[in-house]
Design a protein around this motif. Structure first.
Motif, mmCIF file in Angstrom:
data_model
loop_
_atom_site.group_PDB
_atom_site.id
_atom_site.type_symbol
_atom_site.label_atom_id
_atom_site.label_comp_id
_atom_site.label_asym_id
_atom_site.label_seq_id
_atom_site.Cartn_x
_atom_site.Cartn_y
_atom_site.Cartn_z
ATOM 1 N N UNK A 158 17.168 -28.207 43.520
ATOM 2 C CA UNK A 158 17.710 -26.863 43.737
ATOM 3 C C UNK A 158 17.979 -26.752 45.233
ATOM 4 N N UNK A 159 19.047 -27.366 45.660
ATOM 5 C CA UNK A 159 19.338 -27.519 47.088
ATOM 6 C C UNK A 159 20.354 -26.473 47.531
ATOM 7 N N UNK A 160 19.935 -25.636 48.484
ATOM 8 C CA UNK A 160 20.822 -24.608 49.060
ATOM 9 C C UNK A 160 21.429 -23.717 47.991
ATOM 10 N N UNK A 161 20.604 -23.260 47.053
ATOM 11 C CA UNK A 161 21.148 -22.427 45.987
ATOM 12 C C UNK A 161 20.366 -21.134 45.778
ATOM 13 N N UNK A 162 19.047 -21.127 46.034
ATOM 14 C CA UNK A 162 18.279 -19.929 45.719
ATOM 15 C C UNK A 162 18.501 -18.785 46.698
ATOM 16 N N UNK A 163 19.141 -19.038 47.833
ATOM 17 C CA UNK A 163 19.491 -17.910 48.701
ATOM 18 C C UNK A 163 20.700 -17.144 48.158
ATOM 19 N N UNK A 164 21.180 -17.537 46.981
ATOM 20 C CA UNK A 164 22.192 -16.743 46.264
ATOM 21 C C UNK A 164 21.585 -16.015 45.068
ATOM 22 N N UNK A 165 20.280 -16.083 44.919
ATOM 23 C CA UNK A 165 19.592 -15.456 43.783
ATOM 24 C C UNK A 165 18.812 -14.243 44.284
ATOM 25 N N UNK A 166 19.177 -13.064 43.801
ATOM 26 C CA UNK A 166 18.527 -11.830 44.238
ATOM 27 C C UNK A 166 17.096 -11.746 43.707
ATOM 28 N N UNK A 167 16.266 -10.974 44.401
ATOM 29 C CA UNK A 167 14.875 -10.795 43.976
ATOM 30 C C UNK A 167 14.789 -10.257 42.556
ATOM 31 N N UNK A 168 15.769 -9.416 42.179
ATOM 32 C CA UNK A 168 15.731 -8.806 40.841
ATOM 33 C C UNK A 168 15.788 -9.852 39.728
ATOM 34 N N UNK A 169 16.313 -11.025 40.032
ATOM 35 C CA UNK A 169 16.412 -12.081 39.021
ATOM 36 C C UNK A 169 15.136 -12.926 38.964
ATOM 37 N N UNK A 170 14.186 -12.617 39.845
ATOM 38 C CA UNK A 170 12.868 -13.261 39.840
ATOM 39 C C UNK A 170 12.964 -14.771 40.041
ATOM 40 N N UNK A 171 13.300 -15.200 41.261
ATOM 41 C CA UNK A 171 13.444 -16.635 41.529
ATOM 42 C C UNK A 171 12.223 -17.462 41.134
ATOM 43 N N UNK A 172 11.022 -16.945 41.392
ATOM 44 C CA UNK A 172 9.814 -17.705 41.070
ATOM 45 C C UNK A 172 9.712 -17.977 39.574
ATOM 46 N N UNK A 173 10.078 -17.007 38.754
ATOM 47 C CA UNK A 173 10.022 -17.192 37.304
ATOM 48 C C UNK A 173 11.060 -18.210 36.841
ATOM 49 N N UNK A 174 12.218 -18.225 37.505
ATOM 50 C CA UNK A 174 13.255 -19.200 37.151
ATOM 51 C C UNK A 174 12.757 -20.610 37.446
ATOM 52 N N UNK A 175 12.182 -20.804 38.637
ATOM 53 C CA UNK A 175 11.645 -22.120 38.981
ATOM 54 C C UNK A 175 10.561 -22.519 37.992
ATOM 55 N N UNK A 176 9.687 -21.569 37.647
ATOM 56 C CA UNK A 176 8.574 -21.864 36.743
ATOM 57 C C UNK A 176 9.066 -22.313 35.374
ATOM 58 N N UNK A 177 10.162 -21.746 34.911
ATOM 59 C CA UNK A 177 10.682 -22.125 33.592
ATOM 60 C C UNK A 177 11.142 -23.580 33.603
ATOM 61 N N UNK A 178 11.819 -23.980 34.668
ATOM 62 C CA UNK A 178 12.214 -25.385 34.769
ATOM 63 C C UNK A 178 10.987 -26.278 34.958
ATOM 64 N N UNK A 179 10.047 -25.830 35.782
ATOM 65 C CA UNK A 179 8.827 -26.619 36.012
ATOM 66 C C UNK A 179 8.106 -26.901 34.705
ATOM 67 N N UNK A 180 8.012 -25.895 33.848
ATOM 68 C CA UNK A 180 7.292 -26.053 32.589
ATOM 69 C C UNK A 180 7.970 -27.056 31.658
ATOM 70 N N UNK A 181 9.275 -27.251 31.843
ATOM 71 C CA UNK A 181 10.013 -28.187 30.981
ATOM 72 C C UNK A 181 9.885 -29.633 31.443
ATOM 73 N N UNK A 182 9.372 -29.847 32.659
ATOM 74 C CA UNK A 182 9.308 -31.183 33.233
ATOM 75 C C UNK A 182 8.066 -31.940 32.801
#
Length: 264
Positions: A158-182
């Motif tokens: 996820x290189x140079x992309x999360x600074x386009x994701x607003x707090x309302x979209x919950x960046x930490x939860x998005x990362x966690x969903x991918x993390x759980x799939x790994x």
């Protein structure tokens, strides 16, 4: 031979700037429109190091992929991959191991179209048009399932992309969903623009991008580091991008991007 404008999809709005194409402009690429160059020039007017910051981020990606390869990773998921330029993930990975498999994901039509042209005939790499903020949709895409085996370690980028994701979209939860799939042993690389080192200049960058399709949300160190929760950071942790395992002979690093790699 690729036609000159074959990378421009039918119906794309050439009057609406996009982050992928502005980034391409800053990297010296040719796959951008006049409106993207206009925004890019505004960025450079307020942040004179804009090209160097973009370049340092791109260089970090290459080093991160090489590190992953050295750790035995042979399959990669690159989210928010942008427009291909020299040193793409598949180029770095397949140079080391021709059997490496790569899936790029982006929602920008030009990024996807040009990636498809670049990857034509490469059976071990593909591009998917999708929104990384919708992990379930991305992970359930047939192309992802065809090329990537989630029972084995994956290199997630996820290189140079999360600074386009607003707090309302919950960046930490998005990362966690991918993390759980790994699978255990997977590696995760992330970089993120910050205003910590030049708040006024970076505020100008935010303003320059405000009316684009991709407004920006810079975050301080502690918020970027928190995106690695649930992973184990590898040395040297979360640092300015040029300082993450730099190649020999690096000059005075330009600051503006935090970056790190972590293991599940």
């Amino acid at each position: 031979m690729i036609e000159e404008n074959a990378w421009i999809p039918d119906g794309v709005d050439q009057g609406l700037p996009s982050a992928a194409r502005v980034y391409d402009f800053l990297l010296g690429g040719a796959h951008n429109f006049a409106i993207d160059r206009m925004v890019g020039e505004k960025v450079l007017a307020v942040q004179s190091n804009g090209r160097q910051i973009a370049g340092s981020n791109r260089a970090f990606m290459g080093r991160a992929v090489r590190y992953m390869i050295d750790q035995g990773i042979t399959q990669f998921l690159d989210l928010g991959s942008g427009i291909p330029t020299a040193g793409n993930v598949h180029e770095v990975a397949q140079r080391a191991n021709p059997d490496s498999r790569v899936v790029y994901v982006d929602y920008d039509e030009v990024a996807v179209s040009h990636s498809a042209l670049i990857l034509a005939g490469n059976d071990n790499a593909t591009v998917v048009r999708g929104d990384l903020c919708e992990p379930s949709e991305v992970l359930e895409t047939p192309e992802v399932g065809r090329l990537l085996d989630f029972k084995k370690p994956i290199g997630l980028l996820m290189v140079a992309v999360f600074h386009f994701v607003a707090d309302e979209r919950d960046p930490a939860a998005i990362v966690a969903r991918y993390r759980d799939a790994l699978a255990p042993g997977s590696l995760f690389a992330l970089s993120h623009l910050t205003a910590d080192h030049a708040p006024e200049a970076m505020a100008g960058v935010v303003e320059a991008m405000r009316n684009s399709r991709d407004p920006m949300y810079f975050r301080p160190y502690n918020e970027v580091a928190a995106l690695f929760d649930g992973f184990e950071l590898v040395e040297p942790g979360v640092v300015s991008a040029p300082l993450w395992r730099p190649d020999s002979g690096i000059q005075e690093p330009v600051e503006g991007v935090y970056a790190g790699v972590a293991r599940k």
